[in-house]
Design a protein around this motif. Structure first.
Motif, short mmCIF file in Angstrom:
data_model
loop_
_atom_site.label_atom_id
_atom_site.label_comp_id
_atom_site.label_asym_id
_atom_site.label_seq_id
_atom_site.Cartn_x
_atom_site.Cartn_y
_atom_site.Cartn_z
N PHE A 1 0.85 -1.19 0.00
CA PHE A 1 0.00 0.00 0.00
C PHE A 1 0.89 1.24 0.00
CE2 PHE A 1 0.77 -0.96 4.45
CZ PHE A 1 1.06 0.28 5.00
N GLU A 2 0.28 2.35 -0.33
CA GLU A 2 0.98 3.62 -0.25
C GLU A 2 0.10 4.62 0.49
OE1 GLU A 2 1.45 6.04 -3.78
OE2 GLU A 2 -0.38 5.24 -4.65
N VAL A 3 0.71 5.63 1.06
CA VAL A 3 -0.01 6.71 1.73
C VAL A 3 0.21 7.96 0.90
CG1 VAL A 3 -0.17 8.13 3.81
CG2 VAL A 3 0.19 5.66 4.01
N ARG A 4 -0.90 8.66 0.64
CA ARG A 4 -0.83 9.88 -0.16
C ARG A 4 -1.96 10.81 0.26
NH1 ARG A 4 -5.20 9.68 -3.22
NH2 ARG A 4 -5.92 7.77 -4.21
N PRO A 5 -1.84 12.09 -0.12
CA PRO A 5 -2.96 13.01 0.15
C PRO A 5 -4.21 12.58 -0.61
CG PRO A 5 -0.96 14.23 -0.42
CD PRO A 5 -0.70 12.77 -0.73
N ALA A 6 -5.35 12.77 0.00
CA ALA A 6 -6.62 12.42 -0.64
C ALA A 6 -6.89 13.36 -1.79
CB ALA A 6 -7.76 12.50 0.38
N CYS A 7 -7.59 12.84 -2.80
CA CYS A 7 -7.98 13.65 -3.95
C CYS A 7 -9.49 13.51 -4.17
CB CYS A 7 -7.20 13.25 -5.19
SG CYS A 7 -7.43 11.55 -5.71
N GLU A 8 -10.00 14.27 -5.07
CA GLU A 8 -11.44 14.31 -5.33
C GLU A 8 -12.04 12.92 -5.58
OE1 GLU A 8 -14.89 16.28 -5.21
OE2 GLU A 8 -12.96 17.29 -4.93
N GLU A 9 -11.32 12.08 -6.30
CA GLU A 9 -11.83 10.74 -6.62
C GLU A 9 -11.91 9.82 -5.40
OE1 GLU A 9 -9.19 12.21 -8.34
OE2 GLU A 9 -10.54 12.93 -9.89
N ASP A 10 -11.31 10.25 -4.30
CA ASP A 10 -11.32 9.43 -3.09
C ASP A 10 -12.57 9.63 -2.23
OD1 ASP A 10 -8.77 8.33 -3.60
OD2 ASP A 10 -7.80 10.08 -2.70
N ARG A 11 -13.39 10.61 -2.55
CA ARG A 11 -14.52 10.94 -1.68
C ARG A 11 -15.43 9.73 -1.38
NH1 ARG A 11 -15.54 16.07 -0.37
NH2 ARG A 11 -14.38 17.70 -1.45
N LEU A 12 -15.92 9.07 -2.39
CA LEU A 12 -16.82 7.94 -2.16
C LEU A 12 -16.10 6.77 -1.49
CD1 LEU A 12 -19.75 7.16 -2.32
CD2 LEU A 12 -19.36 6.30 -4.63
N PRO A 13 -14.88 6.41 -1.92
CA PRO A 13 -14.17 5.34 -1.20
C PRO A 13 -13.89 5.69 0.27
CG PRO A 13 -13.20 5.67 -3.37
CD PRO A 13 -14.19 6.78 -3.17
N LEU A 14 -13.59 6.96 0.56
CA LEU A 14 -13.40 7.38 1.95
C LEU A 14 -14.68 7.17 2.75
CD1 LEU A 14 -11.40 10.68 1.42
CD2 LEU A 14 -10.69 8.81 2.93
N ALA A 15 -15.80 7.57 2.16
CA ALA A 15 -17.09 7.40 2.83
C ALA A 15 -17.40 5.92 3.04
CB ALA A 15 -18.19 8.08 2.02
N ALA A 16 -17.04 5.08 2.08
CA ALA A 16 -17.32 3.64 2.19
C ALA A 16 -16.51 3.01 3.33
CB ALA A 16 -17.02 2.95 0.87
N VAL A 17 -15.23 3.36 3.46
CA VAL A 17 -14.42 2.83 4.56
C VAL A 17 -14.98 3.33 5.88
CG1 VAL A 17 -12.14 2.89 5.66
CG2 VAL A 17 -12.32 2.50 3.20
N PHE A 18 -15.32 4.62 5.95
CA PHE A 18 -15.89 5.21 7.15
C PHE A 18 -17.17 4.47 7.55
CE2 PHE A 18 -18.56 8.32 9.33
CZ PHE A 18 -17.69 8.82 10.28
N ALA A 19 -18.05 4.22 6.58
CA ALA A 19 -19.31 3.53 6.86
C ALA A 19 -19.07 2.10 7.34
CB ALA A 19 -20.20 3.53 5.62
N ALA A 20 -18.09 1.42 6.75
CA ALA A 20 -17.78 0.05 7.16
C ALA A 20 -17.29 0.02 8.60
CB ALA A 20 -16.75 -0.56 6.22
#
Length: 173
Positions: free
Chosen positions: A21-40
């Motif tokens: 894995f890599e760590v990077r700053p979030a970008c616009e395309e990450d919004r829904l995946p961020l929400a999905a991990v948060f919801a899980a």
């Protein structure tokens, strides 16, 4: 982190250098995946204050990308940490890691990247709240030097009516 990514603001020496894995700053395309991990993580009902149901679209739209770092594996967001920097020189942290990725260095890499991010911006302190029963999160925080600063008794009312304490921790940078 994959290949010891050397971009500014990212962790240089992750605890699992060959982790996929890599760590990077979030970008616009990450919004829904961020929400999905948060919801899980919210579905687990024991690691974060939010409980289900989580409106994915609303959460994705409201996510503040500034100060958000993501852990990405195979093009998929597997964890995130958000730093809410204040004008007073400190930032509040919030983190979520997908269950399948816990214990694999993702949390450590995210915390290290957050510390780097905060130092690069001249912050003097990081703060967080954690449930006292979340032993894994507390151990991770202590590993990086966070210390107990207090306890908020019966701070969170859960959907089942229980009242949970919050352990307040801080790290002077």
């Amino acid at each position: 982190m994959l290949g010891h990514d050397r971009r500014p603001g990212l962790c240089e020496d992750g605890p699992v250098p060959d982790a996929p894995f890599e760590v990077r700053p979030a970008c616009e395309e990450d919004r829904l995946p961020l929400a999905a991990v948060f919801a899980a993580v919210a579905e687990e009902r024991d690691g974060i204050a939010t409980e289900p149901p989580v409106d994915l679209a609303a959460r994705a739209e409201s996510w503040r990308l500034e100060g958000t770092l993501v852990a990405v594996a195979g093009g998929e967001v597997v964890g995130s940490i958000h730093l809410d920097a204040t004008r007073h020189g400190y930032a509040e942290l919030g983190m979520a890691v997908a269950r399948d990725w816990r214990g694999r260095g993702v949390g450590s890499a995210l915390v290290e990247a957050a510390i780097d991010w905060a130092r690069e911006r001249g912050l003097h302190k990081l703060c967080l709240s954690v449930f006292p029963h979340n032993a894994a999160a507390i151990a991770l925080d202590r590993k990086y030097g966070f210390v107990d600063e207090g306890r908020r008794v019966q701070q969170f009312r859960r959907s089942n009516g229980e009242l949970w304490d919050a352990l307040e921790m801080g790290l002077l940078l």
